[in-house]
Design an enzyme around this catalytic site. Structure first.
Site, mmCIF file in Angstrom:
data_model
loop_
_atom_site.group_PDB
_atom_site.id
_atom_site.type_symbol
_atom_site.label_atom_id
_atom_site.label_comp_id
_atom_site.label_asym_id
_atom_site.label_seq_id
_atom_site.Cartn_x
_atom_site.Cartn_y
_atom_site.Cartn_z
ATOM 1 N N PHE A 145 30.541 40.713 37.512
ATOM 2 C CA PHE A 145 30.893 40.850 36.524
ATOM 3 C C PHE A 145 31.885 39.768 36.246
ATOM 4 O O PHE A 145 32.211 38.479 37.035
ATOM 5 C CB PHE A 145 31.889 41.562 36.260
ATOM 6 C CG PHE A 145 31.588 42.888 35.839
ATOM 7 C CD1 PHE A 145 31.320 44.159 36.845
ATOM 8 C CD2 PHE A 145 32.974 44.045 34.899
ATOM 9 C CE1 PHE A 145 30.176 45.002 35.789
ATOM 10 C CE2 PHE A 145 32.294 44.904 34.485
ATOM 11 C CZ PHE A 145 31.409 45.603 34.909
ATOM 12 N N ASN A 204 46.009 41.879 41.724
ATOM 13 C CA ASN A 204 45.941 42.201 40.505
ATOM 14 C C ASN A 204 45.791 43.150 40.423
ATOM 15 O O ASN A 204 46.183 44.691 40.883
ATOM 16 C CB ASN A 204 44.415 41.490 40.587
ATOM 17 C CG ASN A 204 43.399 41.944 40.841
ATOM 18 O OD1 ASN A 204 43.023 43.125 40.666
ATOM 19 N ND2 ASN A 204 42.871 41.217 41.393
ATOM 20 N N LYS A 217 58.069 39.840 58.913
ATOM 21 C CA LYS A 217 59.187 39.783 57.381
ATOM 22 C C LYS A 217 59.705 38.426 57.297
ATOM 23 O O LYS A 217 60.118 38.499 58.249
ATOM 24 C CB LYS A 217 59.249 41.909 57.107
ATOM 25 C CG LYS A 217 60.247 41.421 55.649
ATOM 26 C CD LYS A 217 61.017 42.293 55.969
ATOM 27 C CE LYS A 217 61.866 42.095 53.940
ATOM 28 N NZ LYS A 217 62.937 43.054 54.322
ATOM 29 N N LYS A 228 28.516 31.672 35.354
ATOM 30 C CA LYS A 228 28.652 32.119 36.381
ATOM 31 C C LYS A 228 27.698 33.159 37.204
ATOM 32 O O LYS A 228 27.127 33.093 37.911
ATOM 33 C CB LYS A 228 29.934 33.435 36.050
ATOM 34 C CG LYS A 228 31.029 33.002 36.353
ATOM 35 C CD LYS A 228 31.900 33.794 36.613
ATOM 36 C CE LYS A 228 33.721 32.667 36.663
ATOM 37 N NZ LYS A 228 34.727 34.107 36.120
ATOM 38 N N ASP A 244 40.321 34.894 44.662
ATOM 39 C CA ASP A 244 40.063 33.776 45.012
ATOM 40 C C ASP A 244 40.317 32.936 45.912
ATOM 41 O O ASP A 244 40.288 32.612 46.873
ATOM 42 C CB ASP A 244 40.201 32.611 43.216
ATOM 43 C CG ASP A 244 38.933 33.318 42.279
ATOM 44 O OD1 ASP A 244 37.779 34.173 42.515
ATOM 45 O OD2 ASP A 244 39.334 33.273 41.021
ATOM 46 N N LYS A 247 26.297 31.708 40.787
ATOM 47 C CA LYS A 247 25.900 33.122 41.632
ATOM 48 C C LYS A 247 24.492 33.792 41.944
ATOM 49 O O LYS A 247 24.620 34.709 42.396
ATOM 50 C CB LYS A 247 27.601 33.867 41.843
ATOM 51 C CG LYS A 247 28.958 33.082 41.536
ATOM 52 C CD LYS A 247 29.544 34.255 40.992
ATOM 53 C CE LYS A 247 30.922 33.615 40.908
ATOM 54 N NZ LYS A 247 31.753 33.966 41.481
HETATM 55 O O1 PMT Z 1 39.270 48.056 37.605
HETATM 56 P P1 PMT Z 1 39.681 47.784 36.388
HETATM 57 O O2 PMT Z 1 40.947 48.415 35.938
HETATM 58 O O3 PMT Z 1 39.235 49.167 35.452
HETATM 59 O O4 PMT Z 1 39.615 46.625 35.078
HETATM 60 C C1 PMT Z 1 37.759 46.576 35.105
HETATM 61 C C2 PMT Z 1 37.745 44.707 35.743
HETATM 62 C C3 PMT Z 1 38.505 43.650 34.615
HETATM 63 C C4 PMT Z 1 38.406 44.266 37.386
HETATM 64 C C5 PMT Z 1 36.499 44.397 35.856
HETATM 65 O O5 PMT Z 1 36.222 44.399 34.402
HETATM 66 C C6 PMT Z 1 35.986 42.985 35.858
HETATM 67 O O6 PMT Z 1 35.801 42.005 35.147
HETATM 68 N N1 PMT Z 1 35.809 42.558 37.367
HETATM 69 C C7 PMT Z 1 35.462 42.081 37.525
HETATM 70 C C8 PMT Z 1 36.714 40.848 37.883
HETATM 71 C C9 PMT Z 1 36.715 39.113 38.630
HETATM 72 O O7 PMT Z 1 37.320 39.030 39.467
HETATM 73 O O8 PMT Z 1 36.050 38.772 37.568
HETATM 74 P P2 PMT Z 1 36.035 36.721 37.835
HETATM 75 O O9 PMT Z 1 35.908 35.955 36.868
HETATM 76 O O10 PMT Z 1 36.957 36.081 38.531
HETATM 77 O O11 PMT Z 1 34.551 36.642 39.258
HETATM 78 C C10 PMT Z 1 33.273 36.806 38.980
HETATM 79 C C11 PMT Z 1 32.493 37.908 39.682
HETATM 80 O O12 PMT Z 1 32.231 37.148 41.356
HETATM 81 C C12 PMT Z 1 33.263 39.471 40.027
HETATM 82 O O13 PMT Z 1 31.975 40.097 39.919
HETATM 83 C C13 PMT Z 1 33.588 39.530 40.922
HETATM 84 O O14 PMT Z 1 33.823 40.433 41.784
HETATM 85 C C14 PMT Z 1 32.770 38.277 42.125
HETATM 86 N N2 PMT Z 1 33.678 37.521 42.722
HETATM 87 C C15 PMT Z 1 34.613 37.141 42.762
HETATM 88 C C16 PMT Z 1 35.421 36.271 43.772
HETATM 89 C C17 PMT Z 1 35.001 35.969 45.178
HETATM 90 N N3 PMT Z 1 35.937 35.783 46.128
HETATM 91 N N4 PMT Z 1 34.240 37.166 45.564
HETATM 92 C C18 PMT Z 1 33.493 37.709 44.363
HETATM 93 O O15 PMT Z 1 32.931 38.438 44.518
#
Ligand code: PMT
Length: 403
Positions: free
Chosen positions: A322, A209, A288, A336, A278, A340
């Site tokens: 986040f 991403n 490859k 969330k 995810d 979580k």
């Molecule tokens: O890195 P930058 O370019 O500065 O950008 C910052 C950012 C946009 C990446 C950051 O601010 C941000 O939003 N990070 C979380 C991105 C994300 O994966 O969000 P989500 O809503 O999909 O996930 C929610 C939370 O679960 C996040 O804390 C994520 O780290 C966590 N997660 C998600 C999926 C997974 N399998 N395991 C996780 O721990």
């Protein structure tokens, strides 16, 4: 905190210039050496003698009015500053700063200084909202300039709205906080995750991403500055690794899960700014993949949610998740947080300008179990990190003087 510090106070031409006198007085009384530079327009609103008397220093207005032949005034002032504060900052001065113009003593000195710069805007509500002014402020925030938001209320021009200079007490408090030696995270172990995970399809192709790591790296850097012992677990990122943190580079979500779990038991705080995939390809081809077929289907399987996993296992840990959203921010962020088991969730609308992936700024809303705690306007990611960590520090069971 301000004892012996040199504060460069830039005063621009607006009615709020009179409030700068109160700020100058407060700074001087707190022991700072206040060196005032006024624009010519500012002198229409308030006499230089006011600042000279309050600061006990000459007030500079004209770049060429060199009072001391042994130095070049604007360079000397720029070099001697521990911090520069522009209050009030007019739309004109903000524009000049954004463009790097240097056509008077204040703009020239601001261009020459390497000290941190605070800007407290004050102007008419429509001027403040003008896209040009907003764009200029965004540019400056991206360069690390810290803005002290104007207040909302009755403006001198007759309008009611946003644009009133922040109160001198507020500006003074911001500057004091900047010099605060207090380390509210001293002795705390903090894990920060950052960057984007990489899910391999074959040895040369992968799913990832747009995360640059900037948000997580800023949190790691700020946590370190606040005295914490920091482990930065990062996937793919372009931001430079901050000094003084333990950097653990990982690739996939599974690697990140393991790296976090290995260190989780000892941690006091975990902040998950990483953009974790995810899903991952169900199979990773050892060689490859050849383009023999017209179409190709990749089956994806769900990755384990790291945040949820640690949320379920937490004992003493303070957990911040986040949420990267594009709609229904409040609803999804709260969902969330509950699912979580986070203590706080920081939501960013990643479709908004100046927020989310890749950029130097962010616009975040922070929630706890009872709902919205803080909605921060657009600011540099370092500033977002500082505000978030202050909030975290203030909520730790054994908080150490955080405000
Ligand atoms: O890195 P930058 O370019 O500065 O950008 C910052 C950012 C946009 C990446 C950051 O601010 C941000 O939003 N990070 C979380 C991105 C994300 O994966 O969000 P989500 O809503 O999909 O996930 C929610 C939370 O679960 C996040 O804390 C994520 O780290 C966590 N997660 C998600 C999926 C997974 N399998 N395991 C996780 O721990």
């Amino acid at each position: 905190m301000l004892q012996g510090k040199t504060v460069l106070l830039g005063v621009c031409g607006g009615i709020a210039a009179y409030k700068a006198a109160a700020l100058c007085s407060k700074l001087a009384q707190a022991g700072a050496q206040v060196r005032v530079i006024m624009t010519k327009s500012a002198t229409e609103f308030i006499a230089p003698l006011t600042f000279q008397t309050l600061s006990r220093h000459d007030v500079m207005i004209d770049t060429f009015d060199e009072k001391d032949a042994s130095v070049v005034s604007h360079i000397h002032l720029a070099d001697s500053a521990d911090v520069a504060v522009v209050a009030p900052a007019t739309a004109n001065m903000i524009g000049k700063m954004a463009l790097g113009l240097a056509d008077d003593m204040l703009s020239t000195t601001l261009l020459a200084t390497t000290a941190p710069v605070f800007v407290a805007p004050a102007m008419n509500v429509h001027m403040y909202a003008h896209p040009a002014v907003q764009q200029n402020m965004r540019t400056l925030a991206e360069r690390g300039v810290r803005f002290i938001e104007p207040g909302t209320g009755q403006l001198a021009c007759g309008y009611v709205g946003k644009g009133r200079l922040a109160e001198p007490e507020e500006i003074f408090a911001e500057i004091s906080r900047f010099f605060q030696q207090d380390k509210p995270l001293q002795g705390k172990k903090v894990i920060v995750t950052a960057g984007g995970t990489v899910e391999r399809i074959d040895p040369v192709r992968y799913l990832t991403n747009d995360s640059s790591g900037k948000m997580g790296f800023a949190i790691a850097e700020e946590a370190r500055r606040m005295g914490a012992e920091v482990v930065l677990v990062s996937g793919k990122a372009t931001a430079p690794v901050p000094a003084g943190v333990n950097y653990v580079g990982v690739e996939s979500a599974r690697d990140m899960l393991q790296a976090v779990l290995d260190r989780f038991e000892d941690a006091d705080i975990v902040i998950k700014a990483a953009a974790v995939a995810d899903y991952r390809p169900a199979e990773q081809a050892p060689q490859k993949i050849k383009k023999n077929e017209e179409t190709m289907t990749i089956t994806l399987v769900k990755n384990q949610d790291i945040l949820q996993t640690i949320g379920e296992r937490k004992t003493k840990q303070f957990i911040v998740g986040f949420a990267a959203e594009t709609e229904k921010i409040d609803e999804y962020a709260m969902a969330k947080l509950r699912k979580k088991r986070c203590d706080l969730v920081v939501a960013n609308d990643v479709s908004a300008e100046g927020a989310g992936f890749g950029v130097d700024t962010n616009v975040v809303r922070i929630y706890d179990k009872d709902g919205l705690v803080e909605a921060l306007p657009m600011m540099g990611k370092n500033e977002v990190a500082a505000r978030l960590l202050k909030l975290v520090a203030s909520r730790l069971p054994d908080r150490k003087g955080a405000d």
